[in-house]
Design a protein around this motif. Structure first.
Motif, PDB file in Angstrom:
ATOM      1  N   VAL A  78      -3.936   3.606  30.117  1.00 58.60           N
ATOM      2  CA  VAL A  78      -3.694   3.553  28.674  1.00 58.60           C
ATOM      3  C   VAL A  78      -4.695   4.487  28.007  1.00 58.60           C
ATOM      4  O   VAL A  78      -5.900   4.406  28.271  1.00 58.60           O
ATOM      5  N   ARG A  79      -4.162   5.371  27.168  1.00 57.29           N
ATOM      6  CA  ARG A  79      -5.037   6.301  26.461  1.00 57.29           C
ATOM      7  C   ARG A  79      -5.313   5.739  25.071  1.00 57.29           C
ATOM      8  O   ARG A  79      -4.393   5.548  24.279  1.00 57.29           O
ATOM      9  N   VAL A  80      -6.588   5.453  24.829  1.00 54.89           N
ATOM     10  CA  VAL A  80      -6.989   4.933  23.519  1.00 54.89           C
ATOM     11  C   VAL A  80      -7.637   6.080  22.752  1.00 54.89           C
ATOM     12  O   VAL A  80      -8.675   6.608  23.167  1.00 54.89           O
ATOM     13  N   VAL A  81      -7.002   6.481  21.657  1.00 55.43           N
ATOM     14  CA  VAL A  81      -7.475   7.624  20.868  1.00 55.43           C
ATOM     15  C   VAL A  81      -8.156   7.098  19.608  1.00 55.43           C
ATOM     16  O   VAL A  81      -7.617   6.224  18.919  1.00 55.43           O
ATOM     17  N   PHE A  82      -9.314   7.609  19.335  1.00 55.87           N
ATOM     18  CA  PHE A  82     -10.055   7.213  18.124  1.00 55.87           C
ATOM     19  C   PHE A  82      -9.922   8.330  17.096  1.00 55.87           C
ATOM     20  O   PHE A  82     -10.583   9.370  17.207  1.00 55.87           O
ATOM     21  N   ALA A  83      -9.076   8.140  16.115  1.00 59.84           N
ATOM     22  CA  ALA A  83      -8.820   9.175  15.109  1.00 59.84           C
ATOM     23  C   ALA A  83     -10.119   9.537  14.394  1.00 59.84           C
ATOM     24  O   ALA A  83     -10.823   8.652  13.901  1.00 59.84           O
ATOM     25  N   GLU A  84     -10.428  10.804  14.370  1.00 58.73           N
ATOM     26  CA  GLU A  84     -11.675  11.316  13.741  1.00 58.73           C
ATOM     27  C   GLU A  84     -12.916  10.674  14.366  1.00 58.73           C
ATOM     28  O   GLU A  84     -13.983  10.631  13.740  1.00 58.73           O
ATOM     29  N   GLY A  85     -12.770  10.105  15.563  1.00 59.43           N
ATOM     30  CA  GLY A  85     -13.870   9.374  16.180  1.00 59.43           C
ATOM     31  C   GLY A  85     -13.970   7.929  15.708  1.00 59.43           C
ATOM     32  O   GLY A  85     -14.826   7.182  16.148  1.00 59.43           O
ATOM     33  N   ALA A  86     -13.088   7.542  14.810  1.00 58.39           N
ATOM     34  CA  ALA A  86     -13.047   6.172  14.257  1.00 58.39           C
ATOM     35  C   ALA A  86     -14.432   5.677  13.855  1.00 58.39           C
ATOM     36  O   ALA A  86     -14.945   4.696  14.375  1.00 58.39           O
ATOM     37  N   PRO A  87     -15.043   6.362  12.872  1.00 58.23           N
ATOM     38  CA  PRO A  87     -16.408   6.020  12.480  1.00 58.23           C
ATOM     39  C   PRO A  87     -16.524   4.569  12.022  1.00 58.23           C
ATOM     40  O   PRO A  87     -15.680   4.093  11.257  1.00 58.23           O
ATOM     41  N   PRO A 123      -2.116  13.780   7.955  1.00 56.48           N
ATOM     42  CA  PRO A 123      -0.705  13.998   8.352  1.00 56.48           C
ATOM     43  C   PRO A 123      -0.238  12.975   9.396  1.00 56.48           C
ATOM     44  O   PRO A 123       0.893  12.514   9.332  1.00 56.48           O
ATOM     45  N   TYR A 124      -1.129  12.592  10.350  1.00 52.71           N
ATOM     46  CA  TYR A 124      -0.709  11.651  11.391  1.00 52.71           C
ATOM     47  C   TYR A 124      -0.507  10.236  10.851  1.00 52.71           C
ATOM     48  O   TYR A 124       0.015   9.377  11.547  1.00 52.71           O
ATOM     49  N   GLU A 125      -0.902  10.003   9.617  1.00 52.22           N
ATOM     50  CA  GLU A 125      -0.632   8.695   9.004  1.00 52.22           C
ATOM     51  C   GLU A 125       0.744   8.668   8.339  1.00 52.22           C
ATOM     52  O   GLU A 125       1.230   7.596   7.971  1.00 52.22           O
ATOM     53  N   ASP A 126       1.347   9.841   8.171  1.00 55.33           N
ATOM     54  CA  ASP A 126       2.647   9.906   7.490  1.00 55.33           C
ATOM     55  C   ASP A 126       3.786  10.229   8.457  1.00 55.33           C
ATOM     56  O   ASP A 126       4.849   9.642   8.363  1.00 55.33           O
ATOM     57  N   SER A 127       3.552  11.168   9.350  1.00 55.64           N
ATOM     58  CA  SER A 127       4.657  11.715  10.137  1.00 55.64           C
ATOM     59  C   SER A 127       4.438  11.445  11.623  1.00 55.64           C
ATOM     60  O   SER A 127       3.380  11.757  12.170  1.00 55.64           O
ATOM     61  N   PRO A 128       5.438  10.877  12.309  1.00 55.21           N
ATOM     62  CA  PRO A 128       5.272  10.659  13.760  1.00 55.21           C
ATOM     63  C   PRO A 128       5.127  11.968  14.534  1.00 55.21           C
ATOM     64  O   PRO A 128       4.387  12.020  15.524  1.00 55.21           O
ATOM     65  N   ASP A 129       5.800  13.032  14.086  1.00 53.88           N
ATOM     66  CA  ASP A 129       5.630  14.320  14.766  1.00 53.88           C
ATOM     67  C   ASP A 129       4.166  14.754  14.714  1.00 53.88           C
ATOM     68  O   ASP A 129       3.596  15.219  15.700  1.00 53.88           O
ATOM     69  N   ASP A 130       3.551  14.598  13.555  1.00 53.37           N
ATOM     70  CA  ASP A 130       2.136  14.959  13.406  1.00 53.37           C
ATOM     71  C   ASP A 130       1.239  14.013  14.208  1.00 53.37           C
ATOM     72  O   ASP A 130       0.175  14.416  14.681  1.00 53.37           O
ATOM     73  N   LEU A 131       1.671  12.778  14.351  1.00 53.15           N
ATOM     74  CA  LEU A 131       0.904  11.825  15.160  1.00 53.15           C
ATOM     75  C   LEU A 131       0.859  12.283  16.615  1.00 53.15           C
ATOM     76  O   LEU A 131      -0.218  12.371  17.215  1.00 53.15           O
ATOM     77  N   TYR A 132       2.015  12.575  17.195  1.00 47.35           N
ATOM     78  CA  TYR A 132       2.037  13.065  18.583  1.00 47.35           C
ATOM     79  C   TYR A 132       1.190  14.333  18.722  1.00 47.35           C
ATOM     80  O   TYR A 132       0.454  14.502  19.682  1.00 47.35           O
ATOM     81  N   GLU A 133       1.331  15.197  17.721  1.00 48.35           N
ATOM     82  CA  GLU A 133       0.603  16.472  17.734  1.00 48.35           C
ATOM     83  C   GLU A 133      -0.913  16.246  17.719  1.00 48.35           C
ATOM     84  O   GLU A 133      -1.673  16.997  18.328  1.00 48.35           O
ATOM     85  N   ALA A 134      -1.348  15.182  17.036  1.00 51.36           N
ATOM     86  CA  ALA A 134      -2.781  14.949  16.832  1.00 51.36           C
ATOM     87  C   ALA A 134      -3.478  14.390  18.077  1.00 51.36           C
ATOM     88  O   ALA A 134      -4.699  14.521  18.218  1.00 51.36           O
ATOM     89  N   ARG A 161       0.806  -1.211   0.000  1.00 50.33           N
ATOM     90  CA  ARG A 161       0.000   0.000   0.000  1.00 50.33           C
ATOM     91  C   ARG A 161       0.846   1.272   0.000  1.00 50.33           C
ATOM     92  O   ARG A 161       0.502   2.236  -0.677  1.00 50.33           O
ATOM     93  N   GLY A 162       1.928   1.227   0.798  1.00 46.17           N
ATOM     94  CA  GLY A 162       2.798   2.392   0.843  1.00 46.17           C
ATOM     95  C   GLY A 162       2.252   3.489   1.723  1.00 46.17           C
ATOM     96  O   GLY A 162       1.063   3.522   2.047  1.00 46.17           O
ATOM     97  N   TYR A 163       3.134   4.378   2.139  1.00 48.19           N
ATOM     98  CA  TYR A 163       2.735   5.471   3.020  1.00 48.19           C
ATOM     99  C   TYR A 163       2.083   6.618   2.263  1.00 48.19           C
ATOM    100  O   TYR A 163       1.316   7.384   2.810  1.00 48.19           O
ATOM    101  N   ALA A 164       2.447   6.732   0.990  1.00 49.07           N
ATOM    102  CA  ALA A 164       2.078   7.938   0.267  1.00 49.07           C
ATOM    103  C   ALA A 164       0.679   7.832  -0.333  1.00 49.07           C
ATOM    104  O   ALA A 164       0.389   8.393  -1.371  1.00 49.07           O
TER     105      ALA A 164
END
Ligand SMILES: [Zn+2]
Length: 324
Positions: free
Chosen positions: A56-65, A29-40, A20-23
């Protein structure tokens, strides 16, 4: 804050990455860059799960629809239970699991970082069933990475091997996996870690099979070396607990030498330091038939494993079957 970018993907994840690749167009952004992941992390809905004294903090990106949160949180609790069973306490002071919903019915690609706090970014298919979650190994694999110090690139095989070896043992210890699965996986997996004729020592290897299964073979040999050096009084689990307590996990950058010394402090002898020095620099050829005969395990049909209770290392095999 140490800025390092060691990427520890899951085995399935690495396969998926190749396909699939990253690109991927339209990725966040949080799917590409770890800095953006921490930021998100603070900007998405989250749930705190108890892990003994820790959280343990479980984060649901965009609410994980589309994700069934009850099912997902049960899966995370099982992974917490497995790692807690192995390390005695949940092995990270702080841990964030960043979940990204995707189409499909499987636990998907995962990547773990520690340079700004232990975090795993995990893709999860919205149609994943309870049976598939119960069968998952990826999240425990990632948590085991987080429990271990971050190492320089040359020693990636120690990290991948450690997660590959410890993950099923931890799940067995928590009663989540039959003990025979440890040996089925090892007997089937170890041949994939063999060195090619022109390979040197393990340090610096980037070949996929050697990273995971060559690395796992090292940790199995460490189980044996510790058992033999201490007359069965100490185990690899004792050493890995000591490494986890001394380091705090992947939030620090250690050298392999420091890591082995921290483990040996719990063993009382320089077993890991010597083993590492040998494996790092010298091509190690394992006689797998002899290794598994000494442990008293062999493969039978299907997923079966037969035991030989009279084998020289049968007592160690029983110990590992009890979860290390
Ligand atoms: Zn890994």
């Amino acid at each position: 804050m140490v800025r390092r970018r060691t990427v520890l993907g899951s085995l399935a994840g690495l396969v998926a990455l190749g396909a699939r690749g990253y690109a991927e167009t339209g990725s966040k952004p949080y799917e590409d860059s770890p800095d953006d992941l921490y930021e998100a992390v603070p900007h998405h809905p989250a749930v705190l799960l108890e892990a003994g004294e820790r959280r343990v903090r479980v984060v649901f990106a965009e609410g994980a629809p589309g994700l069934d949160r009850a099912l997902v949180l049960d899966w995370v609790q099982r992974a917490i239970a497995a790692t807690t069973a192995y390390y005695g306490v949940f092995p990270m002071a702080e841990y964030t699991l960043f979940l990204i919903a995707e189409p499909g019915a499987r636990v998907g690609h995962a990547t773990t970082w520690g340079y700004n706090g232990s975090i795993t970014r995990q893709h999860v298919g919205v149609a994943t069933s309870k049976a598939t979650f119960d069968d998952d190994w990826i999240l425990v694999h990632e948590m085991v990475h987080c429990a271990f110090p971050d190492l320089p690139r040359r020693a990636l095989w120690l990290q991948e091997g450690n997660a590959t070896w410890v993950e099923p043992v931890a799940r067995v210890r928590a009663g989540q996996l039959p003990a025979s699965e440890i040996w089925r996986q090892a007997i089937d997996g170890l041949p994939r870690g063999k060195a090619a004729a022109d390979d040197g020592g393990m340090d610096g290897t980037l070949e996929h099979g050697r990273l995971y299964w060559g690395g796992a073979a090292f940790w199995l040999e460490a189980e044996i070396a510790i058992f033999e050096a201490t007359g069965g009084r100490k185990t690899l689990r004792d050493a890995l607990i000591a490494i986890n307590r001394a380091s705090g996990g992947n939030v620090v950058d250690w050298t392999p030498e420091m890591t082995m010394r921290a483990g040996d402090a719990a063993i009382g002898k320089p077993v890991l330091a010597r083993l590492y020095a040998h494996w790092a620099s010298t091509p190690v050829v394992i006689d797998e038939a002899r290794l598994f005969a000494r442990l008293g395990v062999r493969r039978t049909e299907g997923r079966g494993v037969a035991y030989d209770a009279a084998a020289p290392l049968a007592a160690l095999t029983r110990r590992i079957d009890a979860g290390g």
